[in-house]
Scaffold this active site. Structure first.
Site, mmCIF file in Angstrom:
data_model
loop_
_atom_site.group_PDB
_atom_site.id
_atom_site.type_symbol
_atom_site.label_atom_id
_atom_site.label_comp_id
_atom_site.label_asym_id
_atom_site.label_seq_id
_atom_site.Cartn_x
_atom_site.Cartn_y
_atom_site.Cartn_z
ATOM 1 N N ASP A 207 44.859 42.373 31.926
ATOM 2 C CA ASP A 207 43.515 42.164 31.386
ATOM 3 C C ASP A 207 43.522 41.939 29.875
ATOM 4 O OD1 ASP A 207 40.710 41.968 31.817
ATOM 5 O OD2 ASP A 207 40.432 44.011 31.083
ATOM 6 N N SER A 231 34.671 41.116 31.478
ATOM 7 C CA SER A 231 35.260 40.768 32.762
ATOM 8 C C SER A 231 34.241 41.000 33.869
ATOM 9 C CB SER A 231 36.509 41.612 33.023
ATOM 10 O OG SER A 231 37.481 41.393 32.028
ATOM 11 N N GLN A 281 40.903 35.843 37.397
ATOM 12 C CA GLN A 281 39.811 36.614 36.805
ATOM 13 C C GLN A 281 38.684 35.683 36.379
ATOM 14 O OE1 GLN A 281 39.958 38.441 32.683
ATOM 15 N NE2 GLN A 281 39.978 40.327 33.871
#
Length: 290
Positions: A207, A231, A281
């Site tokens: 991430d 996110s 993502q």
């Protein structure tokens, strides 16, 4: 092992407060919300602690629902969805202030022999040892600007070496804009032979830079403009065992952005070229008015 990595390993050592209920905390930082990679890694630890040791995680699918509050603990409730002969499924809900901030489904699988192939080819990039650390490179760019010195000189649990332009470099030089982003990373200390730990650390690191790939395509950068981002969801597939204390190349690309959202994909390769993890993502990205 530096203090930042020790702190991260301590954060991942969740407290079990009841059957299938765990409690985690965040580092003492002056930040407004919990780092998404942290809550994802902690949720995976919680799930893994309810699974037999002969099964390794092979995929996770997660949604970031609300910003996490770093000043209070996070409670992780694990639901034992299924315990099959080959696969085990868990669902984890992370809760703060009585509300869900994050949900994750994770699947675990026993080792089985089967067909195998790999069509993905690791990008040809410089070796990590030939590249400067992220913070050293950033110091050259913004070291004289107020507020950066303390953040850039602190220890980090993950050593990241960029083989691509930084978003700040592309912000200052439009010719460096690209929808591709290659980053080497590793934990710079020998770690225990715990397969789940290495997977969890990769989830944490995944991430760090993936949303940056969307920004890199547009010459945007956190802290350089009025960029807001978060996110939205995160998916990972773990293909084969690897070690997070050895160099891993995180090859990332952004195939699309629009409607205040951006999509990014990543592949993690060992230094020998084995594909070990795939990541996707989507993030919310907004440009606010001054």
């Amino acid at each position: 092992m530096n203090e930042a990595l020790k702190e991260l390993l301590d954060l991942l050592d969740l407290e079990q407060i009841e059957l299938d209920i765990f409690r985690g905390r965040s580092p003492e930082e002056r930040i407004q919300r919990v780092f998404g990679g942290q809550v994802a890694a902690q949720a995976l630890v919680a799930a893994g602690r309810t699974v037999p040791s002969d099964r390794d995680v092979h995929s996770l699918h997660a949604y970031f629902i609300r910003p996490g509050d770093p000043s209070i603990p996070i409670v992780f409730n694990v639901e034992r969805v299924r315990d099959g002969r080959s696969f085990t499924t868990r669902r984890v809900v992370a809760i703060q202030h009585g509300k869900a901030i994050f949900t994750m489904s994770a699947s675990f699988h026993i080792f089985e022999d089967g067909i195998a192939h790999q069509s993905a080819v690791m990008p040809d990039v410089p070796a990590p040892e030939t590249l400067p650390r992220f913070q050293d490179r950033m110091l050259e760019l913004v070291g004289d600007e107020p507020g950066w010195q303390e953040w850039l000189t602190r220890e980090r649990p993950i050593d990241a070496r960029y083989a691509s332009p930084l978003t700040w470099e592309a912000y200052k030089d439009p010719s460096l804009r690209s929808p591709e982003n290659n980053v080497w990373f590793r934990c710079d200390a020998a770690l225990p032979d715990d397969r789940l730990l290495h997977v969890v650390l990769a989830a944490y690191a995944s991430d760090y830079t993936l949303v940056d790939t969307v920004l890199l395509a547009h010459g945007l950068s956190w802290g350089a403009q009025n960029v807001m981002g978060a996110s939205l969801d995160h998916a990972m597939w773990f293909h084969r065992p690897f070690r997070a204390d050895e160099w891993v190349l995180y090859a990332q690309e952004s195939p699309w952005s629009g409607g205040a959202r951006g999509l990014a994909r990543g592949q993690m390769f060992t230094a020998s070229g084995d594909l070990v993890v795939s990541v996707v993502q989507e993030a919310m990205i907004r440009i606010t008015k001054s």
